[in-house]
Scaffold this motif. Sequence first.
Motif, mmCIF file in Angstrom:
data_model
loop_
_atom_site.group_PDB
_atom_site.id
_atom_site.type_symbol
_atom_site.label_atom_id
_atom_site.label_comp_id
_atom_site.label_asym_id
_atom_site.label_seq_id
_atom_site.Cartn_x
_atom_site.Cartn_y
_atom_site.Cartn_z
ATOM 1 N N ARG A 190 20.646 -11.643 12.086
ATOM 2 C CA ARG A 190 19.468 -11.040 12.692
ATOM 3 C C ARG A 190 18.366 -10.990 11.648
ATOM 4 N N ILE A 191 17.226 -11.541 11.989
ATOM 5 C CA ILE A 191 16.089 -11.504 11.076
ATOM 6 C C ILE A 191 15.407 -10.156 11.225
ATOM 7 N N LEU A 192 15.292 -9.422 10.123
ATOM 8 C CA LEU A 192 14.689 -8.094 10.168
ATOM 9 C C LEU A 192 13.202 -8.162 9.817
ATOM 10 N N ASP A 193 12.854 -9.051 8.918
ATOM 11 C CA ASP A 193 11.445 -9.166 8.506
ATOM 12 C C ASP A 193 11.055 -10.640 8.439
ATOM 13 N N ILE A 194 10.488 -11.116 9.532
ATOM 14 C CA ILE A 194 10.225 -12.553 9.633
ATOM 15 C C ILE A 194 9.041 -12.953 8.745
ATOM 16 N N ASP A 195 8.132 -12.010 8.485
ATOM 17 C CA ASP A 195 7.002 -12.317 7.605
ATOM 18 C C ASP A 195 7.482 -12.556 6.179
ATOM 19 N N ASP A 196 8.332 -11.637 5.698
ATOM 20 C CA ASP A 196 8.902 -11.817 4.368
ATOM 21 C C ASP A 196 9.666 -13.134 4.274
ATOM 22 N N LEU A 197 10.379 -13.440 5.345
ATOM 23 C CA LEU A 197 11.158 -14.680 5.349
ATOM 24 C C LEU A 197 10.232 -15.881 5.222
ATOM 25 N N GLU A 198 9.098 -15.822 5.912
ATOM 26 C CA GLU A 198 8.131 -16.921 5.818
ATOM 27 C C GLU A 198 7.532 -17.002 4.416
ATOM 28 N N GLN A 199 7.264 -15.841 3.825
ATOM 29 C CA GLN A 199 6.806 -15.830 2.434
ATOM 30 C C GLN A 199 7.813 -16.539 1.536
ATOM 31 N N LEU A 200 9.073 -16.149 1.695
ATOM 32 C CA LEU A 200 10.126 -16.729 0.855
ATOM 33 C C LEU A 200 10.222 -18.239 1.036
ATOM 34 N N ALA A 201 10.094 -18.692 2.276
ATOM 35 C CA ALA A 201 10.266 -20.118 2.570
ATOM 36 C C ALA A 201 9.216 -20.951 1.839
ATOM 37 N N GLU A 202 8.015 -20.393 1.670
ATOM 38 C CA GLU A 202 6.933 -21.159 1.038
ATOM 39 C C GLU A 202 6.794 -20.878 -0.448
ATOM 40 N N GLY A 203 7.737 -20.101 -0.993
ATOM 41 C CA GLY A 203 7.784 -20.013 -2.437
ATOM 42 C C GLY A 203 7.201 -18.753 -3.046
ATOM 43 N N ALA A 204 7.142 -17.641 -2.292
ATOM 44 C CA ALA A 204 6.760 -16.369 -2.900
ATOM 45 C C ALA A 204 7.898 -15.905 -3.797
ATOM 46 N N GLN A 205 7.679 -15.977 -5.058
ATOM 47 C CA GLN A 205 8.676 -15.771 -6.131
ATOM 48 C C GLN A 205 10.024 -16.351 -5.770
ATOM 49 N N SER B 12 1.742 -44.256 -1.207
ATOM 50 C CA SER B 12 2.756 -43.208 -1.151
ATOM 51 C C SER B 12 2.512 -42.349 0.080
ATOM 52 N N LEU B 13 3.587 -42.022 0.764
ATOM 53 C CA LEU B 13 3.531 -41.131 1.923
ATOM 54 C C LEU B 13 4.124 -39.814 1.474
ATOM 55 N N HIS B 14 3.363 -38.733 1.553
ATOM 56 C CA HIS B 14 3.870 -37.489 0.997
ATOM 57 C C HIS B 14 3.351 -36.261 1.714
ATOM 58 N N ARG B 15 4.081 -35.194 1.560
ATOM 59 C CA ARG B 15 3.644 -33.885 2.030
ATOM 60 C C ARG B 15 3.511 -32.966 0.835
ATOM 61 N N ILE B 16 2.576 -32.018 0.933
ATOM 62 C CA ILE B 16 2.295 -31.107 -0.162
ATOM 63 C C ILE B 16 2.454 -29.679 0.320
ATOM 64 N N MET B 17 3.133 -28.849 -0.489
ATOM 65 C CA MET B 17 3.309 -27.443 -0.136
ATOM 66 C C MET B 17 2.098 -26.653 -0.613
ATOM 67 N N PRO B 18 1.895 -25.453 -0.049
ATOM 68 C CA PRO B 18 0.733 -24.639 -0.420
ATOM 69 C C PRO B 18 0.600 -24.457 -1.931
ATOM 70 N N ASP B 19 1.718 -24.340 -2.644
ATOM 71 C CA ASP B 19 1.649 -24.104 -4.081
ATOM 72 C C ASP B 19 1.553 -25.398 -4.883
ATOM 73 N N GLY B 20 1.416 -26.544 -4.221
ATOM 74 C CA GLY B 20 1.183 -27.779 -4.938
ATOM 75 C C GLY B 20 2.393 -28.680 -5.091
ATOM 76 N N ARG B 21 3.565 -28.156 -4.837
ATOM 77 C CA ARG B 21 4.738 -29.038 -4.907
ATOM 78 C C ARG B 21 4.574 -30.164 -3.903
ATOM 79 N N ARG B 22 5.037 -31.327 -4.273
ATOM 80 C CA ARG B 22 4.816 -32.510 -3.456
ATOM 81 C C ARG B 22 6.128 -33.248 -3.229
#
Lengths: 235, 235
Positions: B220-235, A66-76
């Motif tokens: 216009r992105i106002l808070d790019i850090d928050d946006l990055e948090q959101l992208a990786e699954g912060a709530q 399997s070729l896969h990527r994993i997100m920081p929170d474990g989603r694959r």
Amino acid sequence: MLTHSLAYTPPTTVMPQTARPERHDPRSLQEHLAAAPLRKIEAKQNVFAEGDRSTHVYRVESGAISLHRIMPDGRRQILGFAYPGDVIGLGASELHRFNAQAVKPTQLRCLRRSLIDSVARVDPEFAQELFHALSLELAGAHDLLLTTGQRSATERIATFLLAMSRRNQRHNRSATLIDLPMTRADIGDFLGITIETVSRTFTKLRQLDIIDLAQSASVRILDIDDLEQLAEGAQ
Amino acid sequence: MLTHSLAYTPPTTVMPQTARPERHDPRSLQEHLAAAPLRKIEAKQNVFAEGDRSTHVYRVESGAISLHRIMPDGRRQILGFAYPGDVIGLGASELHRFNAQAVKPTQLRCLRRSLIDSVARVDPEFAQELFHALSLELAGAHDLLLTTGQRSATERIATFLLAMSRRNQRHNRSATLIDLPMTRADIGDFLGITIETVSRTFTKLRQLDIIDLAQSASVRILDIDDLEQLAEGAQ
DNA sequence: CGACGGGTTGAGCTACCTCAACCCTGGTGG
DNA sequence: CCACCAGGGTTGAGGTAGCTCAACCCGTCG
């Protein structure tokens, strides 16, 4: 296609920076791989991981990867499966962009990237073979994108089974009896659905007499036409 | 990287089937494209369609192109967008595997495939450049797979905006002011969500003071850090 | 001016997810 | 030899994120 007649010796006055064979042997990628060393790995073992230096290209001899990527929170997300005959690790990047992990005991032929690169530099047929293989990978990714982006769970499973069936046909194996070496979790992470949904969808297809599920690792397609209807969105 | 010194003339006794230049000019892909004829197309016009014979490779000079596949029932998956500088139509297949359609008035440089192929056959650097470009396309498809397969609607939109931001940065443009030439329908079909969900998600990000939405085609992105948090699954 | 394409917002629905119980099988060790 | 356990799979019940359908707004173009 298996052999070609151009035995090209590069001019000796150029490309002094790379070691190169005195006389290039114009073997195809498949021929090079046939002579490559064999590596055996157990189920769940990694062939390589995301971020690893890309040192080799591999051909699956037996088993499945399997070729896969994993997100920081474990989603694959499984990007694809590699079965016997498939070549993996082709990307041009210095570092691997995803993990390659055996889903069952697997044998691989290993070809050094440096060799691949140097052959490609002097053998245009070989280079084209690599390009073609990568192009097929891209087509597979696009197919999967259509599936994960647009299809319902039932359509995803139907599409998945049909893809397995077509692969079997290309390899002169049964179009209806399908071996599933991967777990439900793998199928789910491939198609972007949960294991429960995978399971429920299989039983739904069984109840509709579209498939038979003797063991969970082996599916028999009973009505391939209905399955094709389902894959394209009939109800 | 811009030029290289190997002026290779293939032996005259092989490859009789293809016309080839007496003396090959080792220009890079970008240099070939700079000299290629320009084609202008209107918004909604196709550059090519799925199933068309693959005759040319194109580089976007201005505007934007969507690459997409359409299912029999009309569902559409956008596989990617091509912006100025991007090359499209590279796949090794004889026929195009997806549609390429302008999302706004667009200018393209057109290079004949036959030329590309013949140059690649004698110029390994050029061939490698093609391989590298295709490899980038594959990486993009894998990124999108992770998004459509695993991320929530909010995460998808955040990921999308961040990708646009990073592209801007690579082109020395603003990392925070993002032009969206495509419609909400395009964004939805790219990310595998509906236009309503796209719209609702944008307003949600606006209400959270993470973005500003002056016009619907410009974020216009106002808070790019928050946006990055959101992208990786912060709530 | 009206029509149209694109965008936003609301209300209700549903496909899929989550959480949990349970089953089966194969392997391990007492 | 059997008890136990762990991993994989199935099934049920309830919750919810995102979809569907619909109304409405706005700007543009004929």
